[in-house]
Scaffold this motif. Structure first.
Motif, PDB file in Angstrom:
ATOM      1  N   ALA A 180     -25.012 -23.696 -11.528  1.00 49.18           N
ATOM      2  CA  ALA A 180     -25.230 -23.956 -12.953  1.00 49.18           C
ATOM      3  C   ALA A 180     -25.106 -22.676 -13.769  1.00 49.18           C
ATOM      4  O   ALA A 180     -24.393 -22.626 -14.783  1.00 49.18           O
ATOM      5  N   ILE A 181     -25.792 -21.629 -13.327  1.00 49.30           N
ATOM      6  CA  ILE A 181     -25.788 -20.376 -14.084  1.00 49.30           C
ATOM      7  C   ILE A 181     -24.386 -19.756 -14.092  1.00 49.30           C
ATOM      8  O   ILE A 181     -23.930 -19.243 -15.114  1.00 49.30           O
ATOM      9  N   ILE A 214     -34.888 -17.334  -9.109  1.00 46.76           N
ATOM     10  CA  ILE A 214     -34.462 -16.921 -10.442  1.00 46.76           C
ATOM     11  C   ILE A 214     -34.062 -15.446 -10.425  1.00 46.76           C
ATOM     12  O   ILE A 214     -32.993 -15.069 -10.883  1.00 46.76           O
ATOM     13  N   GLY A 215     -34.945 -14.626  -9.847  1.00 51.16           N
ATOM     14  CA  GLY A 215     -34.655 -13.195  -9.771  1.00 51.16           C
ATOM     15  C   GLY A 215     -33.430 -12.910  -8.932  1.00 51.16           C
ATOM     16  O   GLY A 215     -32.640 -12.026  -9.251  1.00 51.16           O
ATOM     17  N   LEU A 216     -33.266 -13.684  -7.869  1.00 50.81           N
ATOM     18  CA  LEU A 216     -32.127 -13.450  -6.982  1.00 50.81           C
ATOM     19  C   LEU A 216     -30.808 -13.825  -7.649  1.00 50.81           C
ATOM     20  O   LEU A 216     -29.770 -13.273  -7.312  1.00 50.81           O
ATOM     21  N   ILE A 217     -30.858 -14.778  -8.579  1.00 50.75           N
ATOM     22  CA  ILE A 217     -29.615 -15.191  -9.235  1.00 50.75           C
ATOM     23  C   ILE A 217     -29.025 -14.027 -10.031  1.00 50.75           C
ATOM     24  O   ILE A 217     -27.832 -13.762  -9.983  1.00 50.75           O
ATOM     25  N   ILE A 218     -29.901 -13.310 -10.751  1.00 51.92           N
ATOM     26  CA  ILE A 218     -29.418 -12.213 -11.583  1.00 51.92           C
ATOM     27  C   ILE A 218     -28.691 -11.176 -10.735  1.00 51.92           C
ATOM     28  O   ILE A 218     -27.669 -10.631 -11.127  1.00 51.92           O
ATOM     29  N   THR A 219     -29.231 -10.913  -9.557  1.00 49.83           N
ATOM     30  CA  THR A 219     -28.644  -9.857  -8.734  1.00 49.83           C
ATOM     31  C   THR A 219     -27.527 -10.370  -7.835  1.00 49.83           C
ATOM     32  O   THR A 219     -26.959  -9.610  -7.063  1.00 49.83           O
ATOM     33  N   LEU A 250     -23.962  -8.266 -17.502  1.00 51.21           N
ATOM     34  CA  LEU A 250     -25.316  -8.277 -16.956  1.00 51.21           C
ATOM     35  C   LEU A 250     -26.315  -8.815 -17.979  1.00 51.21           C
ATOM     36  O   LEU A 250     -27.179  -9.641 -17.663  1.00 51.21           O
ATOM     37  N   VAL A 251     -26.156  -8.369 -19.216  1.00 54.94           N
ATOM     38  CA  VAL A 251     -27.077  -8.818 -20.280  1.00 54.94           C
ATOM     39  C   VAL A 251     -26.943 -10.325 -20.477  1.00 54.94           C
ATOM     40  O   VAL A 251     -27.939 -11.045 -20.583  1.00 54.94           O
ATOM     41  N   VAL A 252     -25.707 -10.806 -20.480  1.00 55.97           N
ATOM     42  CA  VAL A 252     -25.496 -12.242 -20.687  1.00 55.97           C
ATOM     43  C   VAL A 252     -26.129 -13.044 -19.550  1.00 55.97           C
ATOM     44  O   VAL A 252     -26.853 -14.021 -19.777  1.00 55.97           O
ATOM     45  N   VAL A 253     -25.884 -12.612 -18.316  1.00 56.90           N
ATOM     46  CA  VAL A 253     -26.439 -13.344 -17.169  1.00 56.90           C
ATOM     47  C   VAL A 253     -27.965 -13.318 -17.216  1.00 56.90           C
ATOM     48  O   VAL A 253     -28.629 -14.351 -17.062  1.00 56.90           O
TER      49      VAL A 253
END
Lengths: 285, 205
Positions: free
Chosen positions: B47-48, B102-107, B73-76
Protein backbone atom coordinates in the motif's frame (compact mmCIF):
# COMPACT_ATOMS: atom_id res chain seq x y z
CA UNK A 1 13.48 26.71 -14.74
CA UNK A 2 16.85 25.45 -13.58
CA UNK A 3 16.02 22.86 -10.93
CA UNK A 4 19.68 22.38 -10.08
CA UNK A 5 20.47 25.88 -8.85
CA UNK A 6 21.24 26.39 -5.18
CA UNK A 7 18.41 28.85 -4.67
CA UNK A 8 15.84 26.48 -6.12
CA UNK A 9 17.11 23.55 -4.08
CA UNK A 10 16.95 25.48 -0.82
CA UNK A 11 13.54 26.93 -1.57
CA UNK A 12 12.21 23.52 -2.62
CA UNK A 13 13.46 21.86 0.55
CA UNK A 14 12.02 24.58 2.79
CA UNK A 15 8.62 24.55 1.12
CA UNK A 16 8.42 20.75 1.07
CA UNK A 17 9.30 20.48 4.75
CA UNK A 18 6.80 23.20 5.69
CA UNK A 19 4.02 21.50 3.75
CA UNK A 20 4.78 18.10 5.22
CA UNK A 21 5.00 19.50 8.75
CA UNK A 22 1.71 21.36 8.35
CA UNK A 23 0.06 18.25 6.93
CA UNK A 24 1.24 16.11 9.82
CA UNK A 25 0.17 18.71 12.36
CA UNK A 26 -3.31 18.96 10.84
CA UNK A 27 -3.79 15.20 10.70
CA UNK A 28 -2.47 14.77 14.22
CA UNK A 29 -4.63 17.45 15.81
CA UNK A 30 -7.69 16.22 13.94
CA UNK A 31 -7.23 12.66 15.11
CA UNK A 32 -5.60 13.13 18.51
CA UNK A 33 -8.78 12.95 20.60
CA UNK A 34 -9.88 9.76 18.96
CA UNK A 35 -6.43 8.26 19.38
CA UNK A 36 -6.29 9.15 23.07
CA UNK A 37 -9.69 7.61 23.66
CA UNK A 38 -8.54 4.47 21.91
CA UNK A 39 -5.38 4.33 23.99
CA UNK A 40 -7.36 4.74 27.23
CA UNK A 41 -9.85 2.07 26.25
CA UNK A 42 -7.00 -0.21 25.29
CA UNK A 43 -5.31 0.37 28.64
CA UNK A 44 -8.53 -0.54 30.42
CA UNK A 45 -8.80 -3.67 28.34
CA UNK A 46 -5.24 -4.56 29.29
CA UNK A 47 -5.98 -4.14 32.99
CA UNK A 48 -9.11 -6.27 32.68
CA UNK A 49 -7.18 -8.83 30.72
CA UNK A 50 -4.74 -9.15 33.63
CA UNK A 51 -7.81 -10.03 35.72
CA UNK A 52 -8.80 -12.63 33.12
CA UNK A 53 -11.83 -10.63 32.05
CA UNK A 54 -11.95 -10.74 28.29
CA UNK A 55 -15.10 -8.97 27.24
CA UNK A 56 -13.99 -6.51 24.63
CA UNK A 57 -17.46 -5.11 23.95
CA UNK A 58 -18.21 -3.70 27.38
CA UNK A 59 -14.67 -3.13 28.61
CA UNK A 60 -15.30 0.51 29.52
CA UNK A 61 -18.47 -0.28 31.50
CA UNK A 62 -16.96 -3.21 33.35
CA UNK A 63 -13.93 -1.14 34.21
CA UNK A 64 -16.09 1.71 35.49
CA UNK A 65 -18.09 -0.60 37.72
CA UNK A 66 -15.40 -2.84 39.17
CA UNK A 67 -12.12 -0.99 39.22
CA UNK A 68 -11.06 1.72 41.64
CA UNK A 69 -8.03 3.81 40.87
CA UNK A 70 -5.70 4.61 43.79
CA UNK A 71 -2.30 6.14 44.32
CA UNK A 72 0.03 4.72 46.92
CA UNK A 73 1.24 6.96 49.75
CA UNK A 74 4.77 6.53 51.07
CA UNK A 75 3.66 4.43 54.01
CA UNK A 76 1.91 2.01 51.69
CA UNK A 77 -1.66 3.13 52.26
CA UNK A 78 -3.92 3.82 49.30
CA UNK A 79 -5.55 7.11 48.48
CA UNK A 80 -8.37 7.67 46.06
CA UNK A 81 -7.13 9.05 42.75
CA UNK A 82 -9.40 11.32 40.78
CA UNK A 83 -7.02 12.87 38.29
CA UNK A 84 -6.72 12.12 34.61
CA UNK A 85 -6.69 8.47 33.65
CA UNK A 86 -3.12 7.52 32.85
CA UNK A 87 -1.34 4.79 30.97
CA UNK A 88 1.81 3.00 32.05
CA UNK A 89 4.05 5.43 30.25
CA UNK A 90 2.56 8.70 31.40
CA UNK A 91 5.13 10.83 33.15
CA UNK A 92 3.70 10.72 36.62
CA UNK A 93 5.52 10.37 39.90
CA UNK A 94 2.57 8.78 41.67
CA UNK A 95 2.53 5.04 42.18
CA UNK A 96 -0.79 3.86 40.83
CA UNK A 97 -2.70 0.87 42.11
CA UNK A 98 -5.96 -0.47 40.71
CA UNK A 99 -8.21 -2.21 43.18
CA UNK A 100 -10.68 -4.47 41.49
CA UNK A 101 -13.74 -6.20 42.75
CA UNK A 102 -14.22 -9.38 40.77
CA UNK A 103 -17.00 -11.69 41.90
CA UNK A 104 -16.86 -10.19 45.41
CA UNK A 105 -13.14 -10.78 45.87
CA UNK A 106 -10.70 -7.92 45.98
CA UNK A 107 -7.74 -8.07 43.63
CA UNK A 108 -4.98 -5.57 42.98
CA UNK A 109 -3.54 -4.65 39.62
CA UNK A 110 -0.09 -3.06 39.58
CA UNK A 111 1.28 -1.39 36.46
CA UNK A 112 4.97 -1.96 35.67
CA UNK A 113 7.15 -0.94 32.77
CA UNK A 114 10.62 -1.66 31.49
CA UNK A 115 12.72 -2.18 28.40
CA UNK A 116 12.78 -5.08 25.99
CA UNK A 117 15.20 -5.61 23.12
CA UNK A 118 13.88 -3.03 20.66
CA UNK A 119 11.71 -0.79 22.74
CA UNK A 120 9.56 -0.39 25.82
CA UNK A 121 7.66 -3.25 27.39
CA UNK A 122 4.99 -2.96 30.06
CA UNK A 123 2.75 -5.09 32.13
CA UNK A 124 -0.20 -5.22 34.51
CA UNK A 125 0.26 -7.66 37.35
CA UNK A 126 -2.95 -8.76 39.06
CA UNK A 127 -2.45 -10.04 42.60
CA UNK A 128 -4.90 -11.90 44.77
CA UNK A 129 -6.14 -10.53 48.07
CA UNK A 130 -3.00 -11.79 49.89
CA UNK A 131 -0.91 -9.32 47.80
CA UNK A 132 1.45 -12.14 47.01
CA UNK A 133 -0.14 -14.66 44.65
CA UNK A 134 -0.32 -13.72 40.98
CA UNK A 135 -3.87 -13.93 39.73
CA UNK A 136 -3.09 -12.99 36.19
CA UNK A 137 -0.74 -10.85 34.18
CA UNK A 138 -0.86 -8.82 31.03
CA UNK A 139 2.37 -8.16 29.15
CA UNK A 140 2.63 -5.68 26.33
CA UNK A 141 5.42 -4.55 24.05
CA UNK A 142 5.89 -2.01 21.34
CA UNK A 143 8.20 -3.69 18.91
CA UNK A 144 9.70 -6.97 20.06
CA UNK A 145 10.62 -9.51 17.38
CA UNK A 146 7.55 -11.42 16.18
CA UNK A 147 7.76 -15.10 17.03
CA UNK A 148 10.56 -14.50 19.55
CA UNK A 149 10.43 -11.65 22.06
CA UNK A 150 6.91 -10.74 21.01
CA UNK A 151 5.74 -14.05 22.46
CA UNK A 152 5.73 -12.46 25.93
CA UNK A 153 2.32 -11.03 25.04
CA UNK A 154 1.06 -14.50 24.14
CA UNK A 155 -1.38 -16.08 26.58
CA UNK A 156 0.66 -19.26 26.55
CA UNK A 157 3.46 -17.33 28.20
CA UNK A 158 1.44 -15.09 30.52
CA UNK A 159 -0.69 -17.93 31.90
CA UNK A 160 2.47 -19.52 33.30
CA UNK A 161 2.57 -16.70 35.86
CA UNK A 162 -0.78 -17.58 37.39
CA UNK A 163 -0.34 -18.87 40.93
CA UNK A 164 3.30 -17.78 41.29
CA UNK A 165 4.26 -15.92 44.46
CA UNK A 166 5.84 -12.48 44.41
CA UNK A 167 7.76 -12.76 47.67
CA UNK A 168 10.07 -15.47 48.91
CA UNK A 169 8.74 -17.35 51.88
CA UNK A 170 9.01 -15.24 55.02
CA UNK A 171 11.06 -12.54 53.29
CA UNK A 172 10.34 -9.36 51.42
CA UNK A 173 12.62 -10.15 48.47
CA UNK A 174 10.79 -10.03 45.19
CA UNK A 175 11.48 -13.35 43.53
CA UNK A 176 8.79 -13.29 40.87
CA UNK A 177 10.57 -13.31 37.55
CA UNK A 178 11.63 -15.05 34.39
CA UNK A 179 14.55 -17.43 34.22
CA UNK A 180 16.30 -18.87 31.19
CA UNK A 181 14.47 -21.84 29.77
CA UNK A 182 15.34 -24.95 31.81
CA UNK A 183 17.23 -22.98 34.47
CA UNK A 184 14.27 -22.35 36.76
CA UNK A 185 15.41 -22.98 40.32
CA UNK A 186 12.45 -21.50 42.19
CA UNK A 187 9.38 -22.99 40.53
CA UNK A 188 7.09 -21.14 42.95
CA UNK A 189 8.33 -17.78 41.71
CA UNK A 190 10.00 -18.17 38.33
CA UNK A 191 8.70 -18.79 34.86
CA UNK A 192 10.51 -20.34 31.91
CA UNK A 193 11.80 -17.68 29.51
CA UNK A 194 11.31 -17.76 25.77
CA UNK A 195 14.06 -19.42 23.77
CA UNK A 196 15.30 -17.00 21.15
CA UNK A 197 13.81 -14.13 23.12
CA UNK A 198 16.45 -14.03 25.83
CA UNK A 199 16.88 -10.27 26.05
CA UNK A 200 13.13 -9.65 26.10
CA UNK A 201 12.73 -12.36 28.75
CA UNK A 202 15.43 -10.71 30.83
CA UNK A 203 13.67 -7.40 30.32
CA UNK A 204 10.46 -8.87 31.69
CA UNK A 205 12.38 -10.26 34.66
CA UNK A 206 13.98 -6.89 35.43
CA UNK A 207 10.68 -5.09 34.87
CA UNK A 208 8.88 -7.31 37.38
CA UNK A 209 11.61 -6.99 40.01
CA UNK A 210 12.12 -3.24 39.64
CA UNK A 211 8.50 -2.44 38.98
CA UNK A 212 7.08 -4.38 41.89
CA UNK A 213 9.68 -3.06 44.32
CA UNK A 214 8.00 0.35 43.94
CA UNK A 215 4.90 -1.20 45.51
CA UNK A 216 6.79 -2.84 48.37
CA UNK A 217 5.37 -0.49 50.99
CA UNK A 218 1.86 -1.32 49.88
CA UNK A 219 2.43 -5.03 49.34
CA UNK A 220 4.15 -5.68 52.66
CA UNK A 221 1.86 -3.47 54.70
CA UNK A 222 -0.85 -5.94 55.61
CA UNK A 223 1.60 -8.83 55.69
CA UNK A 224 3.63 -7.18 58.45
CA UNK A 225 0.62 -6.07 60.41
CA UNK A 226 -0.84 -9.54 60.22
CA UNK A 227 2.29 -11.15 61.61
CA UNK A 228 3.14 -8.69 64.34
CA UNK A 229 0.76 -5.81 64.55
CA UNK A 230 2.17 -4.35 67.76
CA UNK A 231 5.90 -4.54 67.04
CA UNK A 232 8.00 -1.69 65.74
CA UNK A 233 7.79 -0.61 62.12
CA UNK A 234 11.36 -1.45 61.17
CA UNK A 235 11.13 -5.12 61.93
CA UNK A 236 12.64 -6.93 59.00
CA UNK A 237 11.05 -10.26 58.28
CA UNK A 238 13.13 -13.02 59.82
CA UNK A 239 14.72 -15.59 57.59
CA UNK A 240 13.47 -18.82 59.00
CA UNK A 241 12.95 -21.13 56.12
CA UNK A 242 15.62 -23.75 55.57
CA UNK A 243 16.09 -23.29 51.81
CA UNK A 244 16.91 -19.62 52.27
CA UNK A 245 19.50 -20.40 54.93
CA UNK A 246 21.12 -23.07 52.80
CA UNK A 247 21.15 -20.80 49.78
CA UNK A 248 24.72 -19.53 49.76
CA UNK A 249 27.16 -17.71 51.96
CA UNK A 250 26.47 -14.47 50.09
CA UNK A 251 22.81 -14.37 50.98
CA UNK A 252 23.63 -15.34 54.54
CA UNK A 253 26.00 -12.40 54.80
CA UNK A 254 23.51 -10.04 53.27
CA UNK A 255 20.96 -10.92 55.86
CA UNK A 256 23.38 -11.57 58.68
CA UNK A 257 21.81 -9.01 60.96
CA UNK A 258 18.63 -10.89 61.46
CA UNK A 259 19.84 -14.42 60.89
CA UNK A 260 22.65 -15.20 63.35
CA UNK A 261 22.07 -18.91 62.84
CA UNK A 262 23.15 -18.57 59.26
CA UNK A 263 26.65 -17.46 60.18
CA UNK A 264 27.43 -20.57 62.17
CA UNK A 265 26.15 -22.56 59.25
CA UNK A 266 28.53 -20.74 56.95
CA UNK A 267 31.46 -21.14 59.32
CA UNK A 268 30.85 -24.87 59.45
CA UNK A 269 30.89 -24.99 55.70
CA UNK A 270 34.09 -22.98 55.47
CA UNK A 271 35.74 -25.39 57.88
CA UNK A 272 34.52 -28.25 55.75
CA UNK A 273 35.87 -26.73 52.58
CA UNK A 274 39.23 -26.09 54.27
CA UNK A 275 39.51 -29.65 55.39
CA UNK A 276 38.64 -30.89 51.92
CA UNK A 277 41.33 -28.62 50.53
CA UNK A 278 43.99 -30.02 52.80
CA UNK A 279 42.86 -33.56 51.98
CA UNK A 280 43.23 -32.81 48.30
CA UNK A 281 46.68 -31.33 48.83
CA UNK A 282 47.77 -34.42 50.72
CA UNK A 283 46.50 -36.65 47.95
CA UNK A 284 48.26 -34.52 45.36
CA UNK A 285 51.55 -35.04 47.13
CA UNK B 1 -2.20 -2.15 -21.68
CA UNK B 2 0.38 -4.88 -22.15
CA UNK B 3 2.89 -2.42 -20.83
CA UNK B 4 1.02 -2.10 -17.53
CA UNK B 5 0.68 -5.85 -17.36
CA UNK B 6 4.43 -6.23 -17.77
CA UNK B 7 5.13 -3.61 -15.13
CA UNK B 8 2.80 -5.34 -12.71
CA UNK B 9 3.67 -8.97 -13.41
CA UNK B 10 7.46 -9.09 -13.76
CA UNK B 11 8.16 -8.05 -10.14
CA UNK B 12 6.08 -11.00 -8.98
CA UNK B 13 8.53 -13.49 -10.45
CA UNK B 14 11.31 -12.67 -12.88
CA UNK B 15 12.20 -9.27 -11.47
CA UNK B 16 11.21 -9.95 -7.88
CA UNK B 17 12.41 -7.16 -5.56
CA UNK B 18 13.75 -9.59 -2.95
CA UNK B 19 14.88 -12.54 -5.04
CA UNK B 20 16.18 -10.75 -8.13
CA UNK B 21 16.86 -7.16 -7.08
CA UNK B 22 17.93 -8.30 -3.59
CA UNK B 23 16.18 -5.40 -1.87
CA UNK B 24 14.36 -5.43 1.45
CA UNK B 25 16.37 -8.32 2.87
CA UNK B 26 16.61 -6.89 6.38
CA UNK B 27 12.89 -6.70 6.97
CA UNK B 28 12.42 -10.04 5.23
CA UNK B 29 14.60 -11.55 7.96
CA UNK B 30 12.91 -9.70 10.78
CA UNK B 31 9.23 -10.34 10.16
CA UNK B 32 9.13 -13.85 8.78
CA UNK B 33 9.10 -15.84 12.02
CA UNK B 34 5.31 -16.04 11.78
CA UNK B 35 2.98 -16.12 8.80
CA UNK B 36 0.40 -13.63 10.10
CA UNK B 37 2.74 -10.67 10.64
CA UNK B 38 4.51 -11.47 7.35
CA UNK B 39 1.25 -11.06 5.43
CA UNK B 40 0.41 -7.82 7.26
CA UNK B 41 3.89 -6.48 6.54
CA UNK B 42 3.65 -7.48 2.87
CA UNK B 43 0.32 -5.74 2.44
CA UNK B 44 1.36 -2.56 4.27
CA UNK B 45 4.51 -2.26 2.17
CA UNK B 46 2.42 -2.76 -0.97
CA UNK B 47 0.00 0.00 0.00
CA UNK B 48 2.67 2.50 1.02
CA UNK B 49 4.87 1.70 -1.98
CA UNK B 50 2.04 2.22 -4.48
CA UNK B 51 1.10 5.51 -2.81
CA UNK B 52 4.66 6.80 -2.53
CA UNK B 53 5.39 5.82 -6.13
CA UNK B 54 2.42 7.88 -7.34
CA UNK B 55 3.33 10.92 -5.24
CA UNK B 56 6.99 10.90 -6.27
CA UNK B 57 6.11 10.32 -9.91
CA UNK B 58 3.84 13.39 -9.82
CA UNK B 59 6.61 15.44 -8.23
CA UNK B 60 9.46 14.09 -10.35
CA UNK B 61 9.89 17.09 -12.66
CA UNK B 62 10.18 19.56 -9.80
CA UNK B 63 12.58 17.63 -7.55
CA UNK B 64 16.14 19.06 -7.53
CA UNK B 65 18.38 16.12 -8.35
CA UNK B 66 20.88 16.81 -5.56
CA UNK B 67 18.33 16.35 -2.80
CA UNK B 68 16.07 13.81 -4.47
CA UNK B 69 16.82 11.04 -1.96
CA UNK B 70 15.96 13.38 0.92
CA UNK B 71 12.73 14.38 -0.79
CA UNK B 72 11.81 10.73 -1.35
CA UNK B 73 12.54 9.97 2.28
CA UNK B 74 10.41 12.87 3.52
CA UNK B 75 7.49 11.80 1.34
CA UNK B 76 7.67 8.17 2.49
CA UNK B 77 8.02 9.15 6.15
CA UNK B 78 5.09 11.56 5.94
CA UNK B 79 2.89 8.97 4.22
CA UNK B 80 3.76 6.27 6.72
CA UNK B 81 3.09 8.58 9.67
CA UNK B 82 -0.25 9.73 8.31
CA UNK B 83 -1.36 6.18 7.55
CA UNK B 84 -0.34 5.05 11.03
CA UNK B 85 -2.25 7.95 12.67
CA UNK B 86 -5.36 7.12 10.66
CA UNK B 87 -5.09 3.47 11.63
CA UNK B 88 -4.69 4.42 15.30
CA UNK B 89 -7.77 6.62 15.19
CA UNK B 90 -10.12 4.30 13.36
CA UNK B 91 -8.87 0.71 13.65
CA UNK B 92 -6.81 0.70 16.82
CA UNK B 93 -6.46 -3.08 17.04
CA UNK B 94 -4.92 -3.27 13.58
CA UNK B 95 -2.53 -0.44 14.38
CA UNK B 96 -1.33 -2.26 17.50
CA UNK B 97 -0.53 -5.29 15.37
CA UNK B 98 1.19 -3.12 12.79
CA UNK B 99 3.14 -0.91 15.17
CA UNK B 100 6.31 -2.97 14.73
CA UNK B 101 6.21 -2.74 10.98
CA UNK B 102 5.42 0.91 10.53
CA UNK B 103 9.00 1.80 11.43
CA UNK B 104 10.36 -0.96 9.24
CA UNK B 105 8.43 0.30 6.22
CA UNK B 106 10.24 3.64 6.26
CA UNK B 107 13.62 1.95 6.24
CA UNK B 108 12.64 -0.67 3.68
CA UNK B 109 15.05 -0.35 0.79
CA UNK B 110 12.44 -1.57 -1.71
CA UNK B 111 10.70 1.77 -1.29
CA UNK B 112 13.78 3.85 -1.90
CA UNK B 113 14.86 1.49 -4.66
CA UNK B 114 11.59 1.69 -6.59
CA UNK B 115 11.17 5.43 -6.07
CA UNK B 116 14.65 6.08 -7.37
CA UNK B 117 14.67 3.50 -10.16
CA UNK B 118 11.10 3.74 -11.42
CA UNK B 119 8.92 6.55 -10.12
CA UNK B 120 11.52 9.22 -10.93
CA UNK B 121 11.33 8.29 -14.65
CA UNK B 122 7.77 7.14 -15.25
CA UNK B 123 4.24 8.49 -15.17
CA UNK B 124 1.89 8.15 -12.22
CA UNK B 125 -0.21 5.28 -13.54
CA UNK B 126 2.77 3.11 -14.44
CA UNK B 127 4.35 3.96 -11.08
CA UNK B 128 1.21 2.85 -9.29
CA UNK B 129 1.28 -0.56 -10.96
CA UNK B 130 5.01 -0.85 -10.38
CA UNK B 131 4.50 -0.17 -6.66
CA UNK B 132 1.70 -2.69 -6.45
CA UNK B 133 3.69 -5.34 -8.31
CA UNK B 134 6.86 -4.89 -6.31
CA UNK B 135 4.98 -4.78 -3.02
CA UNK B 136 3.20 -8.02 -3.82
CA UNK B 137 6.42 -9.58 -5.10
CA UNK B 138 7.95 -8.75 -1.72
CA UNK B 139 4.87 -10.15 0.06
CA UNK B 140 5.11 -13.45 -1.85
CA UNK B 141 8.70 -14.01 -0.72
CA UNK B 142 7.80 -13.10 2.88
CA UNK B 143 4.95 -15.60 2.83
CA UNK B 144 7.14 -18.40 1.43
CA UNK B 145 9.88 -17.83 4.01
CA UNK B 146 7.42 -17.31 6.88
CA UNK B 147 5.52 -20.47 5.93
CA UNK B 148 8.66 -22.59 6.20
CA UNK B 149 9.89 -20.88 9.36
CA UNK B 150 6.63 -21.02 11.28
CA UNK B 151 5.84 -24.59 10.26
CA UNK B 152 9.25 -25.99 11.19
CA UNK B 153 10.12 -23.53 13.97
CA UNK B 154 6.92 -23.11 15.95
CA UNK B 155 5.03 -26.12 14.61
CA UNK B 156 2.05 -23.99 13.69
CA UNK B 157 0.42 -22.03 10.88
CA UNK B 158 -1.91 -19.28 12.08
CA UNK B 159 -4.12 -21.13 14.58
CA UNK B 160 -3.32 -24.58 13.28
CA UNK B 161 -0.82 -26.64 15.25
CA UNK B 162 1.04 -29.80 14.43
CA UNK B 163 -1.01 -32.56 16.11
CA UNK B 164 0.19 -33.89 19.45
CA UNK B 165 0.86 -37.43 18.26
CA UNK B 166 3.73 -36.19 16.12
CA UNK B 167 5.48 -34.90 19.25
CA UNK B 168 4.66 -38.08 21.13
CA UNK B 169 6.44 -40.02 18.40
CA UNK B 170 9.58 -37.95 18.73
CA UNK B 171 9.02 -34.98 16.41
CA UNK B 172 10.64 -31.76 17.61
CA UNK B 173 10.27 -28.14 16.55
CA UNK B 174 13.47 -26.72 15.13
CA UNK B 175 14.17 -23.69 17.30
CA UNK B 176 16.91 -22.59 14.91
CA UNK B 177 14.22 -21.75 12.35
CA UNK B 178 13.02 -18.91 14.57
CA UNK B 179 16.38 -17.16 14.48
CA UNK B 180 17.35 -14.68 11.80
CA UNK B 181 20.25 -16.70 10.31
CA UNK B 182 17.87 -19.45 9.21
CA UNK B 183 15.72 -16.84 7.47
CA UNK B 184 18.77 -15.79 5.50
CA UNK B 185 19.52 -19.40 4.55
CA UNK B 186 15.91 -20.04 3.48
CA UNK B 187 15.93 -16.80 1.51
CA UNK B 188 19.15 -17.94 -0.14
CA UNK B 189 17.48 -21.23 -1.07
CA UNK B 190 14.50 -19.38 -2.57
CA UNK B 191 16.83 -17.21 -4.68
CA UNK B 192 18.81 -20.29 -5.69
CA UNK B 193 15.61 -22.06 -6.76
CA UNK B 194 14.41 -19.07 -8.73
CA UNK B 195 17.73 -18.63 -10.49
CA UNK B 196 18.05 -22.27 -11.41
CA UNK B 197 14.55 -22.15 -12.94
CA UNK B 198 15.18 -18.85 -14.74
CA UNK B 199 18.63 -18.95 -16.31
CA UNK B 200 18.22 -15.38 -17.56
CA UNK B 201 18.69 -14.23 -13.95
CA UNK B 202 22.18 -15.66 -13.76
CA UNK B 203 25.09 -13.30 -14.33
CA UNK B 204 27.56 -14.33 -17.01
CA UNK B 205 31.02 -14.54 -15.57
Amino acid sequence: MNTNSNGYTIAYASILVTIVAALLAIVYSALNDRIEDNVKLDTKKQILSALNIKDDENAADIFEKNVKHYVMAEDGSLKEYDGKFITVFSKDTNVHVFECNVNDTIKYVLPVNGAGLWGPIWGYVALKNDKNTVDGIYLGHEGETPGLGAEIANEKFTEKFIGKKVFGEGSDDILLGVEKNGKVSLPNHQVDGISGGTITSKGVDAMLKDGLSKFKAFLTKSNVSAESASSAVNVTPAITSAPAAADSSVSAEGKGQDGYGDFSEVEKRVDMVDSIHSEVKKLAK
Amino acid sequence: MSNIKDIFVTPLGLNNPVAAQVLGICSALAVTAKLGPAIIMGLSVTAILALANVVISLMKNTIPSRIRIVVQLVVVAALVTIVSLILKAFVYDVSVQLSVYIGLIITNCILMGRLEAFAMQNNALDSFWDGLGNGLGYAIILVIVAFIRELLGSGSLFDWHIPEFAYENGYLNNGLMLLAPMALIILGCVIWFLRSKKPELQEKN
